[in-house]
Design an enzyme around this catalytic site. Sequence first.
Site, PDB file in Angstrom:
ATOM      1  N   TYR A   1       0.855  -1.189   0.000  1.00 48.36           N
ATOM      2  CA  TYR A   1       0.000   0.000   0.000  1.00 48.36           C
ATOM      3  C   TYR A   1       0.887   1.233   0.000  1.00 48.36           C
ATOM      4  O   TYR A   1       1.752   1.374   0.868  1.00 48.36           O
ATOM      5  CB  TYR A   1      -0.911   0.028   1.236  1.00 48.36           C
ATOM      6  CG  TYR A   1      -2.354  -0.077   0.839  1.00 48.36           C
ATOM      7  CD1 TYR A   1      -2.938   0.929   0.065  1.00 48.36           C
ATOM      8  CD2 TYR A   1      -3.134  -1.173   1.185  1.00 48.36           C
ATOM      9  CE1 TYR A   1      -4.257   0.823  -0.357  1.00 48.36           C
ATOM     10  CE2 TYR A   1      -4.449  -1.285   0.779  1.00 48.36           C
ATOM     11  CZ  TYR A   1      -5.007  -0.272   0.004  1.00 48.36           C
ATOM     12  OH  TYR A   1      -6.296  -0.368  -0.408  1.00 48.36           O
TER      13      TYR A   1
ATOM     14  N   GLU B   1      -0.418   4.689  -0.626  1.00 50.96           N
ATOM     15  CA  GLU B   1      -1.266   5.871  -0.840  1.00 50.96           C
ATOM     16  C   GLU B   1      -0.445   7.135  -0.658  1.00 50.96           C
ATOM     17  O   GLU B   1       0.349   7.236   0.282  1.00 50.96           O
ATOM     18  CB  GLU B   1      -2.432   5.870   0.154  1.00 50.96           C
ATOM     19  CG  GLU B   1      -3.543   4.931  -0.246  1.00 50.96           C
ATOM     20  CD  GLU B   1      -4.683   4.931   0.767  1.00 50.96           C
ATOM     21  OE1 GLU B   1      -4.527   5.514   1.850  1.00 50.96           O
ATOM     22  OE2 GLU B   1      -5.725   4.326   0.455  1.00 50.96           O
TER      23      GLU B   1
ATOM     24  N   ASP C   1      -5.583  13.793 -25.552  1.00 52.29           N
ATOM     25  CA  ASP C   1      -5.667  12.400 -25.109  1.00 52.29           C
ATOM     26  C   ASP C   1      -4.934  11.559 -26.150  1.00 52.29           C
ATOM     27  O   ASP C   1      -5.454  11.285 -27.224  1.00 52.29           O
ATOM     28  CB  ASP C   1      -7.141  11.995 -24.993  1.00 52.29           C
ATOM     29  CG  ASP C   1      -7.307  10.555 -24.511  1.00 52.29           C
ATOM     30  OD1 ASP C   1      -6.326   9.792 -24.551  1.00 52.29           O
ATOM     31  OD2 ASP C   1      -8.439  10.201 -24.123  1.00 52.29           O
TER      32      ASP C   1
ATOM     33  N   THR D   1      -2.764   6.039 -22.203  1.00 52.21           N
ATOM     34  CA  THR D   1      -2.673   4.689 -21.647  1.00 52.21           C
ATOM     35  C   THR D   1      -1.234   4.224 -21.827  1.00 52.21           C
ATOM     36  O   THR D   1      -0.459   4.852 -22.562  1.00 52.21           O
ATOM     37  CB  THR D   1      -3.577   3.698 -22.406  1.00 52.21           C
ATOM     38  OG1 THR D   1      -3.148   3.674 -23.773  1.00 52.21           O
ATOM     39  CG2 THR D   1      -5.041   4.097 -22.343  1.00 52.21           C
TER      40      THR D   1
ATOM     41  N   LYS E   1      -1.389   0.441 -25.120  1.00 48.07           N
ATOM     42  CA  LYS E   1      -1.715   0.418 -26.556  1.00 48.07           C
ATOM     43  C   LYS E   1      -0.407   0.468 -27.353  1.00 48.07           C
ATOM     44  O   LYS E   1       0.385  -0.460 -27.225  1.00 48.07           O
ATOM     45  CB  LYS E   1      -2.703   1.537 -26.867  1.00 48.07           C
ATOM     46  CG  LYS E   1      -4.048   1.311 -26.131  1.00 48.07           C
ATOM     47  CD  LYS E   1      -5.082   2.393 -26.388  1.00 48.07           C
ATOM     48  CE  LYS E   1      -6.347   2.116 -25.587  1.00 48.07           C
ATOM     49  NZ  LYS E   1      -7.345   3.200 -25.689  1.00 48.07           N
TER      50      LYS E   1
ATOM     51  N   ARG F   1      -1.257  -2.685 -18.614  1.00 44.35           N
ATOM     52  CA  ARG F   1      -2.545  -1.986 -18.716  1.00 44.35           C
ATOM     53  C   ARG F   1      -2.599  -0.873 -17.689  1.00 44.35           C
ATOM     54  O   ARG F   1      -2.483  -1.135 -16.489  1.00 44.35           O
ATOM     55  CB  ARG F   1      -3.680  -2.998 -18.494  1.00 44.35           C
ATOM     56  CG  ARG F   1      -5.083  -2.458 -18.639  1.00 44.35           C
ATOM     57  CD  ARG F   1      -6.067  -3.591 -18.833  1.00 44.35           C
ATOM     58  NE  ARG F   1      -5.766  -4.299 -20.074  1.00 44.35           N
ATOM     59  CZ  ARG F   1      -6.173  -3.917 -21.288  1.00 44.35           C
ATOM     60  NH1 ARG F   1      -6.962  -2.875 -21.414  1.00 44.35           N
ATOM     61  NH2 ARG F   1      -5.816  -4.583 -22.354  1.00 44.35           N
TER      62      ARG F   1
END
Length: 419
Positions: A55, A57, A201, A227, A230, A236
């Site tokens: 974790y 955060e 984008d 992303t 791609k 991903r």
Amino acid sequence: MKGYLEFLKRSDPEIYEALIGELNREQAKINLIASENYAPPVILKITGSLLTNKYAEGYPGKRYYSGCEFADRVEELARNRAMGLFGSEHANVQPHSGTQANMSVYFSLLKPGDTIMTMDLSSGGHLSHGAKSNFSGKLYRVVHYGVNRETEVLDYDEIRAIAEAERPKLIVAGGSSYSRLIDFEKFRQIADAVQAVLMVDMAHFSGLVAGEAHPSPIPFADVVTSTTHKTLRGPRGGFILARAEHGEKIDASVFPGVQGGPLMNVIAAKAVCFKEATKPKFKRYAQEVVLNARVLADKLASNGLRIVSGGTDTHLFVVDLRPMGITGKEAQEILDSVDINVNMNEIPYDPAPPNITNGIRIGTPAVTTRGMHPEHMDFLGDLITTALEKRHDAMALAKVRSEVQGLARSFPIYHEVSP
Ligand SMILES: *Cc1c(COP(=O)(O)O)cnc(C)c1O
């Protein structure tokens, strides 16, 4: 690795079989889905690494948990590599996906009810650019620009006129099925003329930008989202690049704004992906992706198919199937039956519903990763044409399928990787 598969086979045969099935499917089919690629084995391994346990955060040096020293190192590397690769002033590598990246940008710069201006879906836009069924279409007032009906390319005078009439707070350039170069400088001028923020984008073409096979939006945009899975060929996920002045707000918008703990395993894989993308080998890959797309589009056009806008400058293009008398859905199914994967896609101003459509989108990132060259694109172009034209001829389809299978066998994707 073998060990884990043996364990899975005994303890969870259903998931085991699905994984093996997916490995075989990926190896056996020719994948022309423009948004997909094959992540290298190193990316698969890191995505499956023990960093998934942590974790973290917050951000490097400002975490809410102890024990983050290695997570910090990983995220610093990923951020710095993203900035170095694209030449940007600020990077956030935490977005879980492209849509999360877009959501974070909208939340940092807009209030509900503000106006955003984006490319419409049938011209090549994306759901997260204000589709009615998406959060973006529910929270904001959305106005669209589209391609010119005749040329099927963007008309910047028209985009400017819409912007002047509608006064959007944010203009989005970029999409999922627009095959031509976008003039980022013109978008900058339009944004300046109406005092809008410009977001590009580049989810689809970021790998081409990294490989210098496509102009970079960084000098012109306030914010750039993308992303990593791609054309960049990483895990991903998503990321955001921005001018320094927007950095703090964007970071707060990603966490705690729209996400909790970052996927540190995926961020490590992003870091490796950004490093890979600086190498000459990746530049050659990006150039070949574009060349392959052009050769495949030209081949289909010379076989009599209609390519939207007449061709492509990128890794993808859309075929208008109306002259052949079939829908996008039918073409997707016919091609699937001969082991070629594409997706149905709206053509500009498509009168058919989005789950039928009159087009298919074709892209070359995956087949190029597999090692295919222009001569294989010529061959594939003929196979696609034959399958679509002879769709009622079972013998012809069986022959195409066996040729496709032969092609897939000559280009194995993974030699030693377990799924
Ligand atoms: C693929 C894509 C996205 C979103 O990606 P996900 O990771 O599937 O959320 C966003 N914008 C554009 C233009 C895309 O093509």
